[in-house]
Scaffold this motif. Structure first.
Motif, short mmCIF file in Angstrom:
data_model
loop_
_atom_site.label_atom_id
_atom_site.label_comp_id
_atom_site.label_asym_id
_atom_site.label_seq_id
_atom_site.Cartn_x
_atom_site.Cartn_y
_atom_site.Cartn_z
N TYR A 47 -24.80 -28.90 41.62
CA TYR A 47 -24.80 -30.26 42.14
C TYR A 47 -23.45 -30.92 41.87
O TYR A 47 -22.98 -30.96 40.72
CB TYR A 47 -25.91 -31.10 41.53
CG TYR A 47 -25.97 -32.51 42.09
CD1 TYR A 47 -26.19 -32.72 43.45
CD2 TYR A 47 -25.76 -33.61 41.28
CE1 TYR A 47 -26.24 -34.00 43.97
CE2 TYR A 47 -25.81 -34.90 41.80
CZ TYR A 47 -26.04 -35.09 43.15
OH TYR A 47 -26.07 -36.36 43.67
N ASN A 48 -22.84 -31.43 42.94
CA ASN A 48 -21.60 -32.19 42.86
C ASN A 48 -21.93 -33.64 43.15
O ASN A 48 -22.19 -34.01 44.30
CB ASN A 48 -20.57 -31.65 43.86
CG ASN A 48 -19.21 -32.30 43.71
OD1 ASN A 48 -19.11 -33.50 43.43
ND2 ASN A 48 -18.15 -31.52 43.91
N ALA A 49 -21.94 -34.46 42.09
CA ALA A 49 -22.36 -35.86 42.25
C ALA A 49 -21.40 -36.64 43.12
O ALA A 49 -21.81 -37.54 43.87
CB ALA A 49 -22.50 -36.51 40.87
N ASP A 50 -20.10 -36.32 43.02
CA ASP A 50 -19.11 -37.05 43.82
C ASP A 50 -19.27 -36.75 45.30
O ASP A 50 -19.22 -37.67 46.14
CB ASP A 50 -17.69 -36.70 43.36
CG ASP A 50 -17.41 -37.16 41.94
OD1 ASP A 50 -18.03 -38.17 41.51
OD2 ASP A 50 -16.60 -36.52 41.24
N ALA A 51 -19.47 -35.47 45.62
CA ALA A 51 -19.64 -35.08 47.03
C ALA A 51 -21.07 -35.23 47.49
O ALA A 51 -21.36 -35.09 48.70
CB ALA A 51 -19.17 -33.64 47.22
N VAL A 142 -27.05 -35.99 49.21
CA VAL A 142 -28.16 -36.06 48.26
C VAL A 142 -27.72 -36.84 47.02
O VAL A 142 -26.71 -36.53 46.40
CB VAL A 142 -28.63 -34.66 47.85
CG1 VAL A 142 -29.69 -34.76 46.76
CG2 VAL A 142 -29.17 -33.91 49.05
N ASP A 143 -28.49 -37.86 46.68
CA ASP A 143 -28.19 -38.67 45.49
C ASP A 143 -29.30 -38.44 44.46
O ASP A 143 -30.41 -38.94 44.59
CB ASP A 143 -28.11 -40.15 45.87
CG ASP A 143 -27.72 -41.03 44.69
OD1 ASP A 143 -27.20 -40.47 43.70
OD2 ASP A 143 -27.94 -42.25 44.76
N ILE A 144 -28.98 -37.64 43.43
CA ILE A 144 -29.95 -37.35 42.36
C ILE A 144 -29.27 -37.60 41.02
O ILE A 144 -28.70 -36.69 40.42
CB ILE A 144 -30.46 -35.89 42.42
CG1 ILE A 144 -30.90 -35.51 43.82
CG2 ILE A 144 -31.63 -35.71 41.46
CD1 ILE A 144 -31.49 -34.14 43.92
N PRO A 145 -29.34 -38.80 40.52
CA PRO A 145 -28.70 -39.09 39.23
C PRO A 145 -29.40 -38.37 38.08
O PRO A 145 -30.60 -38.11 38.12
CB PRO A 145 -28.83 -40.61 39.10
CG PRO A 145 -30.02 -40.96 39.94
CD PRO A 145 -30.00 -40.00 41.09
#
Length: 529
Positions: A47-51, A142-145
């Protein structure tokens, strides 16, 4: 005549199903589940949070028919998997609601589509691609904090090794890492069955994911259950709760209780009676298997207390005047009269005399409720509070009312207090005794502690009045010394008894002349001879 029938608004169903999922992390767990069912030996999550790019790869059997992937409520799994695990066929739909673009590659085929187009039921091309063993799902937007923390929780009981951003996740509750037994509900790892350190805390998994978990528990010391998926079903769509959960909890509890009975029988056969009682009594009590101790000729130490301190009223279980016996009490000790077991409730206004009598006689306070109804010890418990007790004040000197802040009992100064039960009599000379609004103060009592037999100092709001306790304790202390001061010599003798001068060898045999002034610094002490 008009007729109606059930119909489905497919477009509405597709759009609104996004609100069925209550957990955003279901996206990952569904892809992990698909990988396991495909026979994967590893699942790699990146998972790449920035992308906002999530990719999930597994080395399983791959996808034979991409249409099955996009057909709701048709799982596409083989008959054996459908029978064993009852898949719902909606897991992949979570991808459509969580991402903006989706690419799925498997074998030599691939699909690449915008999720909005898929929800609009637009055709999606299956194209040729470089051969890929297994399946790779790439989801954009996809936004999965905090995915790192949550995937660790998701994976802890999962059957297949999981890697997150290249690092393998620890799976302490996976079947391969547990010493389990097979039961009628599935596989169970029972904590403490070898050393008696049992726990009621139980974490339950279905198909590798947690469905029941205690609110607070020691994660290193808990029972672990992996349920048989042919018998148990999780609730759609997140599958994080069991259907008929209350009933299923009872089934699980009954199974664990039966396992503990087997473990206790094994321990009873291999250990001495003393070891069995010492190590496994608490486990048997926790899991309601106390009948296994009915024929053991020893009493658990935790049920037998000596009265080692001054019995006082208390509301919160701080009974520091009791102490567990140093050694186990045998059946012979009880039956031959060497030990007397008595049943006593908490110290209260109406039983202080019984407590003081039991203390003077050295009786053992026995908690009979901690044993089975048919245990041999039940027949030897003396219900002391049901026996009448006679009290006599010996050598009464004077009496006065204590003007306390919380209590106002009559204080009686005397030489001793006599207590008689049946033909047995004891004389108490060292401690105060509370009886029917009177505090009896024998010659050996000098403190204000007896106020704690008169009250627990807890008000109607269940608040402990520590300030009132201190005030009334000090008031009784002062009153005792004033009442005993009938002449200068007796007043000083009372004070010296409390000072315990015999503890100081340097003073032994010495004679002093004391002159008492009006202020603390005006006293004069002269060594005579």
């Amino acid at each position: 005549m008009q007729q109606v029938q059930l119909q489905i608004n497919e477009q509405g169903l597709l759009r609104n199903q996004r609100y069925a999922f209550s957990n955003k992390y279901t996206l990952v767990s569904e892809l992990m589940q698909n990988a396991r069912r495909a026979g994967a030996t590893r699942v790699e999550v990146e998972y790449n949070a920035d992308a906002k790019l999530l990719t999930v790869f597994d080395d399983g059997a791959g996808i034979k028919d991409f249409q099955k992937l996009l057909t709701l409520h048709e799982s596409g799994w083989n008959e054996a998997t459908c029978w064993q695990e009852q898949p719902f066929g909606i897991g992949f739909s979570k991808c459509l609601y969580s991402a903006t673009r989706c690419i799925v590659s498997s074998g030599d085929k691939r699909i690449d589509f915008e999720t909005e187009d898929a929800l609009d039921k637009q055709p999606i091309d299956v194209i040729d691609a470089t051969y890929l063993p297994g399946t790779l799902v790439a989801l954009y937007g996809v936004d999965i904090p905090k995915l790192k923390e949550h995937i660790a929780s998701l994976s802890r009981g999962f059957a297949v090794p999981v890697f997150f951003n290249g690092v393998e996740i620890v799976r302490p509750y996976a079947l391969c890492n547990l010493a389990c037994v097979t039961t009628e509900i599935g596989h169970v790892a029972l904590a403490g069955c070898l050393d008696g350190k049992s726990t009621r805390d139980t974490i339950v998994f279905l198909q590798g994911f947690c469905v029941i978990e205690p609110s607070y528990y020691n994660t290193d010391h808990c029972n672990v259950v992996h349920l048989d998926s042919t018998q148990f079903v999780a609730r759609l769509p997140d599958r994080d709760k069991l259907i008929d959960e209350n009933d299923q909890r009872e089934r699980i509890k009954d199974c664990l209780s039966a396992l503990w009975r087997e473990a206790l029988l094994v321990a009873k056969a291999r250990l001495s009676s003393e070891e069995f009682v010492e190590l496994f009594y608490e486990a048997a009590r926790s899991w309601r298997q106390l009948d296994l101790f009915n024929d053991v000729p020893l009493l658990p130490r935790s049920l037998c207390d000596r009265i080692v301190g001054y019995p006082v009223q208390e509301r919160y279980g701080d009974r520091d005047y009791l102490q567990s016996v140093e050694r186990v009490i045998t059946r012979a000790d009880v039956e031959q009269g060497a030990v007397v077991l008595v049943d006593l409730g908490g110290v209260a206004e109406d039983n202080t005399l019984h407590w003081m009598f039991a203390r003077a006689k050295g009786f053992i306070v026995f908690h009979a409720a901690g044993l089975h109804d048919h245990h041999w010890g039940q027949a030897h418990v003396r219900m002391l509070e049901q026996e009448s007790i006679a009290i006599a004040i010996l050598g009464e000197q004077c009496r006065a009312v204590l003007e306390g802040r919380w209590i106002w009992p009559t204080v009686v100064i005397c030489d001793a207090v006599s207590l008689t039960v049946g033909e047995k009599c004891v004389e108490i000379t060292d401690d105060g005794v509370f009886d029917r609004d009177c505090i009896l103060i024998p010659k050996g009592e000098h403190s204000g502690e007896p106020v704690r037999q008169a009250s627990d100092f807890v008000d109607g709001n269940d608040q402990f009045l520590d300030g009132d306790l201190d005030a009334d304790r000090n008031a009784l202390y002062d009153l005792i010394h004033r009442l005993r001061a009938v002449d200068p010599q007796s007043a000083l003798a009372s004070l010296l008894r409390e000072a315990k001068l015999e503890k100081y060898p340097l003073l032994k045999g010495k004679t002093f002349r004391l002159t008492v002034g009006f202020a603390c610094d005006e006293h004069a002490i002269e060594l005579v001879g």
